[in-house]
Write a protein that holds these residues in place. Structure first.
Motif, PDB file in Angstrom:
ATOM      1  N   LEU A  19       0.848  -1.188   0.000  1.00 61.82           N
ATOM      2  CA  LEU A  19       0.000   0.000   0.000  1.00 61.82           C
ATOM      3  C   LEU A  19       0.881   1.234   0.000  1.00 61.82           C
ATOM      4  O   LEU A  19       1.541   1.536   1.000  1.00 61.82           O
ATOM      5  CB  LEU A  19      -0.918  -0.013   1.217  1.00 61.82           C
ATOM      6  N   GLY A  20       0.914   1.921  -1.126  1.00 61.92           N
ATOM      7  CA  GLY A  20       1.808   3.049  -1.316  1.00 61.92           C
ATOM      8  C   GLY A  20       2.992   2.610  -2.158  1.00 61.92           C
ATOM      9  O   GLY A  20       3.773   1.757  -1.733  1.00 61.92           O
ATOM     10  N   THR A  21       3.106   3.175  -3.357  1.00 56.44           N
ATOM     11  CA  THR A  21       4.127   2.681  -4.289  1.00 56.44           C
ATOM     12  C   THR A  21       5.079   3.793  -4.721  1.00 56.44           C
ATOM     13  O   THR A  21       5.324   4.004  -5.907  1.00 56.44           O
ATOM     14  CB  THR A  21       3.474   2.020  -5.520  1.00 56.44           C
ATOM     15  N   GLY A  22       5.602   4.513  -3.744  1.00 52.27           N
ATOM     16  CA  GLY A  22       6.678   5.450  -4.016  1.00 52.27           C
ATOM     17  C   GLY A  22       7.986   4.699  -4.164  1.00 52.27           C
ATOM     18  O   GLY A  22       8.015   3.519  -4.530  1.00 52.27           O
ATOM     19  N   LEU A  23       9.090   5.357  -3.853  1.00 55.70           N
ATOM     20  CA  LEU A  23      10.396   4.721  -4.016  1.00 55.70           C
ATOM     21  C   LEU A  23      10.501   3.432  -3.216  1.00 55.70           C
ATOM     22  O   LEU A  23      10.861   2.383  -3.774  1.00 55.70           O
ATOM     23  CB  LEU A  23      11.506   5.685  -3.587  1.00 55.70           C
ATOM     24  N   ILE A  24      10.196   3.479  -1.917  1.00 55.38           N
ATOM     25  CA  ILE A  24      10.348   2.291  -1.078  1.00 55.38           C
ATOM     26  C   ILE A  24       9.253   1.275  -1.369  1.00 55.38           C
ATOM     27  O   ILE A  24       9.525   0.095  -1.619  1.00 55.38           O
ATOM     28  CB  ILE A  24      10.352   2.672   0.410  1.00 55.38           C
ATOM     29  N   GLY A  25       7.997   1.715  -1.343  1.00 52.81           N
ATOM     30  CA  GLY A  25       6.915   0.784  -1.621  1.00 52.81           C
ATOM     31  C   GLY A  25       7.007   0.185  -3.013  1.00 52.81           C
ATOM     32  O   GLY A  25       6.751  -1.009  -3.206  1.00 52.81           O
ATOM     33  N   GLY A  26       7.372   1.011  -3.990  1.00 48.01           N
ATOM     34  CA  GLY A  26       7.537   0.495  -5.346  1.00 48.01           C
ATOM     35  C   GLY A  26       8.648  -0.526  -5.436  1.00 48.01           C
ATOM     36  O   GLY A  26       8.546  -1.535  -6.159  1.00 48.01           O
ATOM     37  N   SER A  27       9.734  -0.299  -4.700  1.00 46.26           N
ATOM     38  CA  SER A  27      10.840  -1.255  -4.697  1.00 46.26           C
ATOM     39  C   SER A  27      10.438  -2.555  -4.013  1.00 46.26           C
ATOM     40  O   SER A  27      10.821  -3.645  -4.453  1.00 46.26           O
ATOM     41  CB  SER A  27      12.055  -0.639  -4.007  1.00 46.26           C
ATOM     42  N   VAL A  39       1.418 -10.664  -5.635  1.00 44.84           N
ATOM     43  CA  VAL A  39       1.366  -9.385  -4.949  1.00 44.84           C
ATOM     44  C   VAL A  39       0.436  -8.414  -5.668  1.00 44.84           C
ATOM     45  O   VAL A  39       0.452  -8.295  -6.892  1.00 44.84           O
ATOM     46  CB  VAL A  39       2.785  -8.771  -4.803  1.00 44.84           C
ATOM     47  N   THR A  40      -0.377  -7.741  -4.872  1.00 45.41           N
ATOM     48  CA  THR A  40      -1.288  -6.709  -5.352  1.00 45.41           C
ATOM     49  C   THR A  40      -0.925  -5.402  -4.665  1.00 45.41           C
ATOM     50  O   THR A  40      -0.464  -5.406  -3.521  1.00 45.41           O
ATOM     51  CB  THR A  40      -2.742  -7.085  -5.020  1.00 45.41           C
ATOM     52  N   ALA A  41      -1.110  -4.297  -5.363  1.00 46.36           N
ATOM     53  CA  ALA A  41      -0.727  -3.008  -4.788  1.00 46.36           C
ATOM     54  C   ALA A  41      -1.837  -1.988  -4.955  1.00 46.36           C
ATOM     55  O   ALA A  41      -2.728  -2.128  -5.807  1.00 46.36           O
ATOM     56  CB  ALA A  41       0.559  -2.503  -5.438  1.00 46.36           C
ATOM     57  N   HIS A  58       0.239  -5.292 -10.735  1.00 50.77           N
ATOM     58  CA  HIS A  58      -1.176  -5.458 -10.401  1.00 50.77           C
ATOM     59  C   HIS A  58      -1.576  -4.397  -9.391  1.00 50.77           C
ATOM     60  O   HIS A  58      -1.486  -4.612  -8.174  1.00 50.77           O
ATOM     61  CB  HIS A  58      -1.420  -6.865  -9.864  1.00 50.77           C
ATOM     62  N   LEU A  59      -2.003  -3.244  -9.848  1.00 54.61           N
ATOM     63  CA  LEU A  59      -2.496  -2.179  -8.981  1.00 54.61           C
ATOM     64  C   LEU A  59      -4.003  -2.091  -9.084  1.00 54.61           C
ATOM     65  O   LEU A  59      -4.564  -2.109 -10.184  1.00 54.61           O
ATOM     66  CB  LEU A  59      -1.857  -0.836  -9.345  1.00 54.61           C
ATOM     67  N   VAL A  60      -4.643  -2.002  -7.930  1.00 53.08           N
ATOM     68  CA  VAL A  60      -6.102  -1.944  -7.879  1.00 53.08           C
ATOM     69  C   VAL A  60      -6.528  -0.602  -7.306  1.00 53.08           C
ATOM     70  O   VAL A  60      -5.699   0.208  -6.875  1.00 53.08           O
ATOM     71  CB  VAL A  60      -6.667  -3.114  -7.049  1.00 53.08           C
TER      72      VAL A  60
END
Length: 345
Positions: A19-27, A39-41, A58-60
């Motif tokens: 939940l949250g796909t910035g630099l850290i979450g995206g990594s 994995v779902t985001a 897979h972003l919802v």
């Protein structure tokens, strides 16, 4: 997740959410996907969700859709959003689902989780990795390899959750798990991470105000570039981090200021011997980053009945500068392997 030793097999059939796909979450998301974790985001920004889908991720469109049926959820949003997101996710998942975060301060969220009865399933976390970039477009699946990843078990009731998450982080992210109390994390991170952000901003800000600003930038070499790298970090991220750990940052900033005053005093007095002693003291600490000698360690505890002893071992390991290299549960016993500095007792 089951209880075999940390290995690629640990992630088979695991369902995760980010939940949250910035630099850290995206990594985190990219690494989980590359490790064949289902994995779902979710991200609050529609444009980020669109970008992720274009990259085959897979972003919802809702938190609830992202966490449905998951066994582990990584909360990766900005620090001020984490308490609300934690409650929302806890309500949308069952008690088997492991909850963790990646925020740079731990004490406040740890207290919040305890107050809301989530200590058994929430493990505050902080991967000590990053860059001065931001956003999903800057994410890197290899960001955490070899990095320290702090995990803060919230009492003996959370040890089962801690073990499960430890094995996942070791097997998927190839990180070194550092168990610590939330308060000791914040105290150590203030000097290891948060104060350096202040110092980088101070140096860069002084140059910005200098009469010879452009000349300074022309002459800027490695020392300036290295010393100010994190000054390029997004300002809101830095402000959230500093405010979230304000008292400890101010305490440690005072310690830095005292040492700087000693350096300035020696320089002002023309005291070469004192200046050499102080710079050598600082140089020794810098050298210890790569020159510390570590020794292996192994500890065993019964899975049930030794929670306080197991917890004390884990928290003491992190406080002493050690990290876990393995965690397995077999025949009613949990076995930890670790490395600790030779200087640790």
């Amino acid at each position: 997740m089951t209880d075999p030793p940390a290995s690629a097999g640990d992630v088979r059939g695991v369902r995760a959410a980010v939940l949250g796909t910035g630099l850290i979450g995206g990594s985190v998301l990219l690494r989980l996907r590359d490790a064949d974790v289902e994995v779902t985001a979710w991200d609050p920004d529609p444009e980020t969700r669109r970008l992720g889908r274009e990259r085959g991720l897979h972003l919802v469109d809702s938190v609830e859709a992202a966490v449905a049926g998951c066994e582990v959820v990584f909360l990766c949003g900005p620090l001020p959003t984490l308490p609300g997101t934690l409650l929302r996710v806890a309500e949308a998942t069952d008690d088997h689902c492991v909850l963790t975060d990646v925020g740079s301060t731990k004490g406040g969220l740890a207290d919040f989780a305890r107050a809301h009865g989530l200590a058994a399933r929430f493990v505050p976390g902080h991967p000590m990795a990053g860059s001065d970039r931001a956003g999903l477009h800057s994410a890197d699946a290899a960001l955490f390899g070899g990095a320290s990843w702090v995990l803060c078990p919230l009492g003996s009731a959370g040890l089962t959750t801690f073990r499960r998450l430890t094995r996942l982080i070791m097997s998927v992210f190839r990180a070194r798990v550092v168990p610590m109390s939330a308060d000791e994390h914040d105290a150590a991170a203030a000097l290891a991470s948060h104060v350096p952000h202040l110092l980088a901003r101070a140096l860069a800000g002084a140059v910005h105000r200098a009469d010879l600003r452009d000349a300074v930038l022309t002459l800027a070499a490695g020392s300036f570039r290295d010393g100010t790298r994190v000054a390029a970090t997004p300002s809101d991220r830095t402000a959230n981090m500093l405010l979230g750990n304000r008292e400890r940052v101010l305490d440690e900033l005072g310690r830095v200021s005292d040492f700087l005053d000693e350096l300035a005093g020696a320089l002002r007095a023309g005291d070469r011997a004192a200046l050499l002693a102080l710079t050598e003291e600082a140089g020794a600490a810098r050298a210890a980053l790569t020159e510390r000698s570590l020794r292996p360690q192994r500890r065993e505890f019964p899975v049930h009945g030794a929670g306080e002893r197991e917890l004390a071992y884990l928290l003491g390991l992190g406080a002493a500068g050690g990290h876990l290299t393995g965690c397995r549960v077999e025949a009613g016993t949990v076995v930890y392997t670790a490395h600790v500095p030779d200087s640790a007792h």
